[in-house]
Design an enzyme around this catalytic site. Structure first.
Site, short mmCIF file in Angstrom:
data_model
loop_
_atom_site.label_atom_id
_atom_site.label_comp_id
_atom_site.label_asym_id
_atom_site.label_seq_id
_atom_site.Cartn_x
_atom_site.Cartn_y
_atom_site.Cartn_z
N ARG A 48 13.40 4.37 12.26
CA ARG A 48 12.08 5.02 12.34
C ARG A 48 11.31 4.51 13.56
NH1 ARG A 48 9.42 4.81 6.52
NH2 ARG A 48 8.13 6.43 7.51
N PRO A 90 0.80 -1.23 0.00
CA PRO A 90 0.00 0.00 0.00
C PRO A 90 0.83 1.28 0.00
CG PRO A 90 -0.22 -1.19 2.08
CD PRO A 90 0.49 -2.10 1.13
N ASN A 91 0.32 2.22 -0.76
CA ASN A 91 0.84 3.60 -0.88
C ASN A 91 2.09 3.70 -1.74
OD1 ASN A 91 -1.17 4.89 0.80
ND2 ASN A 91 -0.22 3.81 2.50
N ASN A 136 8.23 -5.61 -1.31
CA ASN A 136 8.13 -4.53 -0.34
C ASN A 136 6.66 -4.46 0.06
OD1 ASN A 136 7.97 -2.25 1.18
ND2 ASN A 136 9.09 -0.93 -0.27
N HIS A 193 12.97 -2.73 1.76
CA HIS A 193 12.38 -1.49 2.25
C HIS A 193 13.23 -0.31 1.81
CE1 HIS A 193 9.46 -3.66 4.54
NE2 HIS A 193 10.43 -4.45 4.94
N ARG A 242 5.15 11.82 -3.45
CA ARG A 242 4.95 12.36 -2.10
C ARG A 242 6.15 11.97 -1.23
NH1 ARG A 242 1.23 14.28 -4.29
NH2 ARG A 242 -1.00 14.31 -3.83
N GLU A 247 13.00 -9.48 0.91
CA GLU A 247 12.19 -8.37 1.44
C GLU A 247 12.99 -7.08 1.29
OE1 GLU A 247 11.26 -9.04 5.55
OE2 GLU A 247 10.51 -6.99 5.86
N TYR A 259 11.28 8.76 0.88
CA TYR A 259 11.26 7.67 -0.10
C TYR A 259 11.95 8.03 -1.43
CZ TYR A 259 7.94 5.79 3.23
OH TYR A 259 7.36 5.32 4.38
N ALA A 295 3.29 -1.08 4.64
CA ALA A 295 2.87 -1.19 6.04
C ALA A 295 2.41 -2.60 6.41
CB ALA A 295 1.77 -0.17 6.32
#
Ligand code: CA2
Length: 147
Positions: free
Chosen positions: A108, A11-12, A75, A101, A19, A99, A24, A78
């Site tokens: 974070r 998601p996103n 990835n 990120h 954004r 995996e 990112y 969330a």
């Protein structure tokens, strides 16, 4: 054996490059496809990139990978930190799983420090920006070629 590497995004991540560039970066998912293809194509592999904001669709893509892909780079966004369903689906896949990120999740919030997906992943890349996807692709190919 399939020569297709699935690059799955949660998601996103459709907003990548549009954004929050301070977290990112300014590259897009199209750039992810390009840099992974630059690694995969000379070795005779192809990239199939998918993004969804819906957990079940990501599970469906992992199921599709069982038939159509030799490896998964994922990835999960969330869902990394919440999804037993994605972990369970990955556990049904027999090839390499990496995996990835974009940000360094360990720098974070504490809730980003735990990953369900890491319980299945053969390797984890964090904080390499989108280069992490290309590095994961390179590692997948090394493993599949046995080098
Ligand atoms: O660092 C990563 O790649 C993450 O998987 C990104 C997820 C976050 O929930 C994870 O903890 C770490 C969030 C993806 C949001 O993607 C955006 C991209 C550009 C602009 C806004 C959101």
């Amino acid at each position: 054996m399939s020569k297709t590497i699935y690059v799955l995004n949660g998601p996103n991540l459709n907003l990548l490059g549009k954004r929050e560039p301070e977290i990112y970066g300014s590259d897009t998912l199209a750039d992810v496809t390009r840099i992974c293809t630059d690694v995969a194509a000379p070795a005779g592999f192809e990239i199939a990139l998918f993004q969804s904001n819906h957990e079940g669709e990501i599970v469906d893509q992992i199921h599709a990978a069982r038939e159509n892909a030799c490896a998964i780079v994922i990835n999960p966004g969330a869902y990394t930190h919440t999804s037993v369903a994605i972990l369970d689906a990955l556990n049904t896949f027999e090839g390499p799983v990496f995996e990835c990120h974009i940000s360094n999740v360990h720098k974070r919030e504490a809730f980003r420090h735990h990953s369900y997906v890491s319980l299945r992943a053969d390797g984890v890349l964090v904080g390499f920006g989108i280069e992490g996807y290309a590095l994961a692709t390179r590692r997948v190919i090394s493993l599949l070629k046995g080098v």
